[in-house]
Design a protein around this motif. Structure first.
Motif, PDB file in Angstrom:
ATOM      1  N   UNK A  74       0.859  -1.186   0.000  1.00  0.00           N
ATOM      2  CA  UNK A  74       0.000   0.000   0.000  1.00  0.00           C
ATOM      3  C   UNK A  74       0.892   1.231   0.000  1.00  0.00           C
ATOM      4  N   UNK A  76       1.351   5.387   0.491  1.00  0.00           N
ATOM      5  CA  UNK A  76       0.868   6.666   1.019  1.00  0.00           C
ATOM      6  C   UNK A  76       1.794   7.744   0.485  1.00  0.00           C
ATOM      7  N   UNK A  77       1.235   8.716  -0.225  1.00  0.00           N
ATOM      8  CA  UNK A  77       2.052   9.777  -0.833  1.00  0.00           C
ATOM      9  C   UNK A  77       1.991  11.037   0.016  1.00  0.00           C
ATOM     10  N   UNK A  83       5.469   6.564   1.496  1.00  0.00           N
ATOM     11  CA  UNK A  83       5.583   5.410   2.390  1.00  0.00           C
ATOM     12  C   UNK A  83       4.934   4.216   1.716  1.00  0.00           C
ATOM     13  N   UNK A  85       3.764   0.469   2.678  1.00  0.00           N
ATOM     14  CA  UNK A  85       3.545  -0.565   3.684  1.00  0.00           C
ATOM     15  C   UNK A  85       3.380  -1.877   2.940  1.00  0.00           C
ATOM     16  N   UNK A  87       3.888  -6.511   3.415  1.00  0.00           N
ATOM     17  CA  UNK A  87       4.282  -7.625   4.277  1.00  0.00           C
ATOM     18  C   UNK A  87       5.325  -8.448   3.535  1.00  0.00           C
ATOM     19  N   UNK A  96       6.072  -7.254   8.835  1.00  0.00           N
ATOM     20  CA  UNK A  96       5.408  -6.078   8.275  1.00  0.00           C
ATOM     21  C   UNK A  96       6.483  -5.018   8.076  1.00  0.00           C
ATOM     22  N   UNK A  98       7.699  -1.008   6.731  1.00  0.00           N
ATOM     23  CA  UNK A  98       7.452   0.377   6.354  1.00  0.00           C
ATOM     24  C   UNK A  98       8.672   0.838   5.561  1.00  0.00           C
ATOM     25  N   UNK A 100      10.237   3.983   3.373  1.00  0.00           N
ATOM     26  CA  UNK A 100      10.072   5.385   3.005  1.00  0.00           C
ATOM     27  C   UNK A 100      10.943   5.672   1.780  1.00  0.00           C
TER      28      UNK A 100
END
Lengths: 132, 132
Positions: A74, A76-77, A83, A85, A87, A96, A98, A100
């Motif tokens: 997924x 996120x802008x 970012x 995300x 698995x 999991x 993260x 960047x």
């Protein structure tokens, strides 16, 4: 290509470099002007590019380097920062992550990777996007 | 106040809200226009603001809500986005956290929190900055 697609492509390149033990590609992927950091599972944070790359040299050149599958990405802008995300399925369990990314010279480059264990309670349908 | 100081202040506010079970302050701290996400230890990622806040409601209103100390903060700035790396001491052990802040209306607001267990092998000197 949308920003989201470009960020997803950079994220896949990270897992391709990981899965194929491609240290040069891994180095090329990490940001050069922005600060970088890395939090491997169970480690404290590394915040120096040399220390981050040295950790990847150790992981990717080890005969015990894990097999890895990435799924459920997924994005996120946040303008010139993004970012992802996702698995990670490894021999030793599910993590999991993260990740960047920052835009440098028109390229999305990795500025931070943080992976930690997932305690999964339910069986789920998974959509692998990168296998080795 | 420098951006770095303002980001550190926002990070401390996150741990103050956590430590004092201040659900309203926790809600005020999270971004409203930017996308948000949260990865509690062992969980899969939450990527919906309502789900994120619901998770904090559950944690902060529980009688088993952990005591928490935050230390060793480091700030990485990427323009209008910032990453704070820090460690969290809880009753159950040590966690390493990645907290992403975004600038909204001149305020640094939380867009992502990811905490996972640290397997520490060496005794270290710690510098607590927030106690409850």
């Amino acid at each position: 290509m949308t920003d989201k697609d470009a960020v997803l492509a950079a994220n896949l390149e990270f897992y391709r470099a990981f899965a194929t033990r491609d240290i040069a590609a891994m180095d090329a992927l990490w940001a050069r002007r922005s600060p970088v950091a890395c939090l491997h599972p169970g480690w404290s944070a590394l915040t120096d590019r040399e220390a981050v790359m040295s950790s990847w040299d150790g992981i990717l050149s080890s005969p015990n380097s894990p097999r890895i599958v990435c799924y459920d990405e997924r994005v996120l802008l946040f303008g010139n920062t993004a970012l992802v995300l996702c698995e990670e399925e490894l021999d030793g369990g599910t993590l999991a992550a993260s990740n960047i990314f920052v835009r440098e010279d028109g390229e999305w480059r990795l500025a931070h990777h943080h992976a930690g264990q997932v305690v999964r309670r339910q069986a789920e349908q998974r959509r692998p996007t990168r296998l080795n």
